[in-house]
Design an enzyme around this catalytic site. Structure first.
Site, PDB file in Angstrom:
ATOM      1  N   ARG A  32     -52.385  34.826  15.395  1.00  0.00           N
ATOM      2  CA  ARG A  32     -53.235  34.766  14.185  1.00  0.00           C
ATOM      3  C   ARG A  32     -52.448  35.068  12.914  1.00  0.00           C
ATOM      4  O   ARG A  32     -52.840  34.669  11.847  1.00  0.00           O
ATOM      5  CB  ARG A  32     -54.444  35.675  14.309  1.00  0.00           C
ATOM      6  CG  ARG A  32     -54.125  37.135  14.253  1.00  0.00           C
ATOM      7  CD  ARG A  32     -55.386  37.966  14.159  1.00  0.00           C
ATOM      8  NE  ARG A  32     -56.139  37.950  15.397  1.00  0.00           N
ATOM      9  CZ  ARG A  32     -56.979  38.926  15.745  1.00  0.00           C
ATOM     10  NH1 ARG A  32     -57.179  39.940  14.932  1.00  0.00           N
ATOM     11  NH2 ARG A  32     -57.621  38.881  16.875  1.00  0.00           N
ATOM     12  N   HIS A  33     -51.356  35.816  13.027  1.00  0.00           N
ATOM     13  CA  HIS A  33     -50.555  36.039  11.815  1.00  0.00           C
ATOM     14  C   HIS A  33     -49.074  35.756  12.067  1.00  0.00           C
ATOM     15  O   HIS A  33     -48.571  34.726  11.636  1.00  0.00           O
ATOM     16  CB  HIS A  33     -50.826  37.414  11.166  1.00  0.00           C
ATOM     17  CG  HIS A  33     -51.020  38.579  12.102  1.00  0.00           C
ATOM     18  ND1 HIS A  33     -50.130  38.896  13.099  1.00  0.00           N
ATOM     19  CD2 HIS A  33     -52.011  39.508  12.158  1.00  0.00           C
ATOM     20  CE1 HIS A  33     -50.556  39.974  13.727  1.00  0.00           C
ATOM     21  NE2 HIS A  33     -51.704  40.361  13.203  1.00  0.00           N
ATOM     22  N   HIS A  88     -51.426  53.666  12.512  1.00  0.00           N
ATOM     23  CA  HIS A  88     -52.723  52.991  12.443  1.00  0.00           C
ATOM     24  C   HIS A  88     -53.648  53.676  11.458  1.00  0.00           C
ATOM     25  O   HIS A  88     -53.985  54.842  11.613  1.00  0.00           O
ATOM     26  CB  HIS A  88     -53.422  52.871  13.797  1.00  0.00           C
ATOM     27  CG  HIS A  88     -54.280  51.629  13.857  1.00  0.00           C
ATOM     28  ND1 HIS A  88     -55.501  51.549  13.230  1.00  0.00           N
ATOM     29  CD2 HIS A  88     -54.050  50.418  14.388  1.00  0.00           C
ATOM     30  CE1 HIS A  88     -55.980  50.348  13.407  1.00  0.00           C
ATOM     31  NE2 HIS A  88     -55.129  49.624  14.105  1.00  0.00           N
ATOM     32  N   GLY A  89     -54.004  52.922  10.437  1.00  0.00           N
ATOM     33  CA  GLY A  89     -54.961  53.417   9.446  1.00  0.00           C
ATOM     34  C   GLY A  89     -54.360  54.403   8.451  1.00  0.00           C
ATOM     35  O   GLY A  89     -55.092  54.961   7.623  1.00  0.00           O
ATOM     36  N   ASN A 101     -45.136  47.626   8.600  1.00  0.00           N
ATOM     37  CA  ASN A 101     -45.714  46.515   9.370  1.00  0.00           C
ATOM     38  C   ASN A 101     -46.090  45.392   8.392  1.00  0.00           C
ATOM     39  O   ASN A 101     -46.906  45.604   7.488  1.00  0.00           O
ATOM     40  CB  ASN A 101     -46.949  47.029  10.128  1.00  0.00           C
ATOM     41  CG  ASN A 101     -47.609  45.933  10.948  1.00  0.00           C
ATOM     42  OD1 ASN A 101     -47.775  44.817  10.476  1.00  0.00           O
ATOM     43  ND2 ASN A 101     -48.003  46.251  12.162  1.00  0.00           N
ATOM     44  N   THR A 155     -55.838  46.319  16.248  1.00  0.00           N
ATOM     45  CA  THR A 155     -55.765  47.051  17.519  1.00  0.00           C
ATOM     46  C   THR A 155     -56.756  48.211  17.485  1.00  0.00           C
ATOM     47  O   THR A 155     -56.670  49.075  16.615  1.00  0.00           O
ATOM     48  CB  THR A 155     -54.328  47.601  17.724  1.00  0.00           C
ATOM     49  OG1 THR A 155     -53.404  46.608  17.293  1.00  0.00           O
ATOM     50  CG2 THR A 155     -54.079  47.964  19.157  1.00  0.00           C
ATOM     51  N   GLY A 182     -48.976  49.536   7.886  1.00  0.00           N
ATOM     52  CA  GLY A 182     -49.045  48.146   7.471  1.00  0.00           C
ATOM     53  C   GLY A 182     -50.057  47.873   6.392  1.00  0.00           C
ATOM     54  O   GLY A 182     -49.723  47.683   5.217  1.00  0.00           O
ATOM     55  N   ARG A 187     -49.078  38.428  18.239  1.00  0.00           N
ATOM     56  CA  ARG A 187     -50.301  38.408  19.050  1.00  0.00           C
ATOM     57  C   ARG A 187     -50.351  37.144  19.893  1.00  0.00           C
ATOM     58  O   ARG A 187     -49.808  36.101  19.517  1.00  0.00           O
ATOM     59  CB  ARG A 187     -51.543  38.480  18.151  1.00  0.00           C
ATOM     60  CG  ARG A 187     -51.671  39.802  17.403  1.00  0.00           C
ATOM     61  CD  ARG A 187     -52.972  39.849  16.647  1.00  0.00           C
ATOM     62  NE  ARG A 187     -54.095  39.988  17.545  1.00  0.00           N
ATOM     63  CZ  ARG A 187     -54.772  41.117  17.744  1.00  0.00           C
ATOM     64  NH1 ARG A 187     -54.473  42.203  17.074  1.00  0.00           N
ATOM     65  NH2 ARG A 187     -55.756  41.151  18.598  1.00  0.00           N
ATOM     66  N   GLU A 196     -46.331  56.099  20.561  1.00  0.00           N
ATOM     67  CA  GLU A 196     -46.841  56.024  19.187  1.00  0.00           C
ATOM     68  C   GLU A 196     -48.284  56.500  19.256  1.00  0.00           C
ATOM     69  O   GLU A 196     -49.130  55.862  19.894  1.00  0.00           O
ATOM     70  CB  GLU A 196     -46.757  54.591  18.642  1.00  0.00           C
ATOM     71  CG  GLU A 196     -47.299  54.517  17.221  1.00  0.00           C
ATOM     72  CD  GLU A 196     -46.983  53.208  16.518  1.00  0.00           C
ATOM     73  OE1 GLU A 196     -45.907  52.626  16.762  1.00  0.00           O
ATOM     74  OE2 GLU A 196     -47.835  52.766  15.726  1.00  0.00           O
ATOM     75  N   HIS A 231     -46.401  42.343  14.876  1.00  0.00           N
ATOM     76  CA  HIS A 231     -47.165  42.207  16.117  1.00  0.00           C
ATOM     77  C   HIS A 231     -47.288  40.713  16.414  1.00  0.00           C
ATOM     78  O   HIS A 231     -47.974  39.995  15.686  1.00  0.00           O
ATOM     79  CB  HIS A 231     -48.548  42.847  15.926  1.00  0.00           C
ATOM     80  CG  HIS A 231     -49.395  42.864  17.154  1.00  0.00           C
ATOM     81  ND1 HIS A 231     -50.586  43.543  17.206  1.00  0.00           N
ATOM     82  CD2 HIS A 231     -49.248  42.296  18.375  1.00  0.00           C
ATOM     83  CE1 HIS A 231     -51.136  43.389  18.409  1.00  0.00           C
ATOM     84  NE2 HIS A 231     -50.344  42.628  19.132  1.00  0.00           N
ATOM     85  N   ARG A 279     -53.889  29.738   4.700  1.00  0.00           N
ATOM     86  CA  ARG A 279     -53.764  28.364   4.216  1.00  0.00           C
ATOM     87  C   ARG A 279     -52.832  27.521   5.086  1.00  0.00           C
ATOM     88  O   ARG A 279     -52.551  26.376   4.748  1.00  0.00           O
ATOM     89  CB  ARG A 279     -53.215  28.375   2.773  1.00  0.00           C
ATOM     90  CG  ARG A 279     -54.251  28.664   1.722  1.00  0.00           C
ATOM     91  CD  ARG A 279     -55.143  27.442   1.510  1.00  0.00           C
ATOM     92  NE  ARG A 279     -56.157  27.694   0.532  1.00  0.00           N
ATOM     93  CZ  ARG A 279     -56.044  27.393  -0.766  1.00  0.00           C
ATOM     94  NH1 ARG A 279     -54.951  26.838  -1.232  1.00  0.00           N
ATOM     95  NH2 ARG A 279     -57.024  27.656  -1.582  1.00  0.00           N
ATOM     96  N   GLU A 322     -44.461  44.841  18.169  1.00  0.00           N
ATOM     97  CA  GLU A 322     -45.684  45.273  18.849  1.00  0.00           C
ATOM     98  C   GLU A 322     -46.156  44.110  19.694  1.00  0.00           C
ATOM     99  O   GLU A 322     -46.168  42.967  19.216  1.00  0.00           O
ATOM    100  CB  GLU A 322     -46.783  45.592  17.834  1.00  0.00           C
ATOM    101  CG  GLU A 322     -46.577  46.858  17.075  1.00  0.00           C
ATOM    102  CD  GLU A 322     -47.682  47.034  16.029  1.00  0.00           C
ATOM    103  OE1 GLU A 322     -48.676  46.286  16.040  1.00  0.00           O
ATOM    104  OE2 GLU A 322     -47.526  47.923  15.191  1.00  0.00           O
ATOM    105  N   ASP A 334     -47.364  42.337   9.169  1.00  0.00           N
ATOM    106  CA  ASP A 334     -48.284  41.327   9.726  1.00  0.00           C
ATOM    107  C   ASP A 334     -49.142  40.661   8.651  1.00  0.00           C
ATOM    108  O   ASP A 334     -49.414  39.464   8.705  1.00  0.00           O
ATOM    109  CB  ASP A 334     -49.255  41.972  10.726  1.00  0.00           C
ATOM    110  CG  ASP A 334     -48.576  42.400  12.012  1.00  0.00           C
ATOM    111  OD1 ASP A 334     -47.412  42.026  12.227  1.00  0.00           O
ATOM    112  OD2 ASP A 334     -49.218  43.129  12.792  1.00  0.00           O
ATOM    113  N   HIS A 335     -49.605  41.483   7.682  1.00  0.00           N
ATOM    114  CA  HIS A 335     -50.577  40.936   6.733  1.00  0.00           C
ATOM    115  C   HIS A 335     -49.961  40.038   5.668  1.00  0.00           C
ATOM    116  O   HIS A 335     -50.688  39.332   4.961  1.00  0.00           O
ATOM    117  CB  HIS A 335     -51.448  42.047   6.150  1.00  0.00           C
ATOM    118  CG  HIS A 335     -52.302  42.653   7.223  1.00  0.00           C
ATOM    119  ND1 HIS A 335     -53.191  41.900   7.956  1.00  0.00           N
ATOM    120  CD2 HIS A 335     -52.355  43.901   7.736  1.00  0.00           C
ATOM    121  CE1 HIS A 335     -53.764  42.675   8.864  1.00  0.00           C
ATOM    122  NE2 HIS A 335     -53.274  43.886   8.752  1.00  0.00           N
TER     123      HIS A 335
END
Ligand code: PXP
Length: 242
Positions: free
Chosen positions: A49-50, A196-197, A7, A101, A218, A45, A151, A43, A18, A70, A9-10
């Site tokens: 946001r990303h 997740h996590g 993932n 999430t 991710g 969203r 999932e 994802h 920025r 996602e 996203d980050h």
């Protein structure tokens, strides 16, 4: 051997900090694939946001493994999925104020809504997965509404593993919950994914669950990549998943 979906996203989170053009998730996806990722997950969203619409369009054109999108069931996002046609969609709940999430989706109380969205996506040739808590009722409902896959949400397991390391009983309890839900999913013929996590320390027991098809990871990979580089971070995780 489970597949590794990375993932990214980050990567986009950093870019949006920025509102610049770098780092570009499209470039990151290439590196992840070269390092052995079996798929790329993003994802899109509702609040953007990303990941941005442009990312999803370009990733669709450039990814050579597979694209897993996602998303929530908001009409606008479903329309984008129908147009972009990712290989897989994973339906997730979405709250504006959450950092990530927070829980699985409640399929049980919204069967008709999910049935209709899943039918649309499947008719477009997209495989549909539902992000659910490791809970018998939710996994069963996923089958009823026509999902191809579930999932399993590993967030609670990861929390217990990482923050209660000496309380082995709790960790075992969470792994057993995941295994039980996995067994139900398998008995229904649902493809079994989890995420997740998950990180470099806690991924092992989840990767070992019977017939685990894919793990979507991710944050831990991107966090490590900042220090050791994306190629190495993906290779190290791929080795652990294996
Ligand atoms: N799977 C789903 C459905 C998610 O929503 C997320 C977070 O975007 C992940 C996997 C990856 O979680 P993490 O970033 O904690 O590895």
């Amino acid at each position: 051997m489970p597949k590794l979906g990375v993932n990214i996203d980050h990567i986009a989170t950093l870019r949006q900090a920025r509102k610049e053009k770098e780092p570009d998730p499209v470039e990151a996806a290439v590196i992840c694939e070269l390092a052995g990722a079996d798929g790329i997950t993003v994802h899109l969203r509702e609040d953007r946001r990303h990941i941005q619409d442009r990312d999803v369009q370009l990733l669709r054109q450039t990814i050579k493994s597979k694209l897993n999108l996602e998303m929530s069931i908001a009409n606008e996002i479903v329309d984008i999925a129908l147009q972009v046609k990712p290989d897989d969609v994973c339906l997730v709940p979405e709250k504006r104020l959450e950092l990530t999430t927070e829980g699985g989706i409640d399929v049980v109380s919204q069967k008709e809504v999910f049935e209709s969205v899943i039918t649309k996506l499947k008719n477009a040739g997209i495989r549909v997965s539902l992000f659910v808590d490791p809970d018998e009722a939710q996994v069963s409902a996923a089958k009823v509404v026509g999902a191809d896959a579930v999932e399993l949400h590993t967030g609670r397991y990861a929390q217990v593993f990482n923050y209660r390391p000496r309380d082995n009983r709790l960790v075992i309890e969470e792994i057993e919950r995941l295994k039980k839900a996995a067994k139900i999913a398998r008995s229904f013929g649902l493809t079994l994914n989890a995420g997740h996590g998950l990180d470099y320390k806690n991924v092992g027991p989840v990767a070992s669950i019977l017939e685990m098809n894919e793990l979507n990871i991710g944050f831990s990979i991107i966090a490590r990549a900042v220090l050791v580089g994306l190629d190495r971070a993906v290779r190290e995780m791929k080795e652990l998943v294996r």
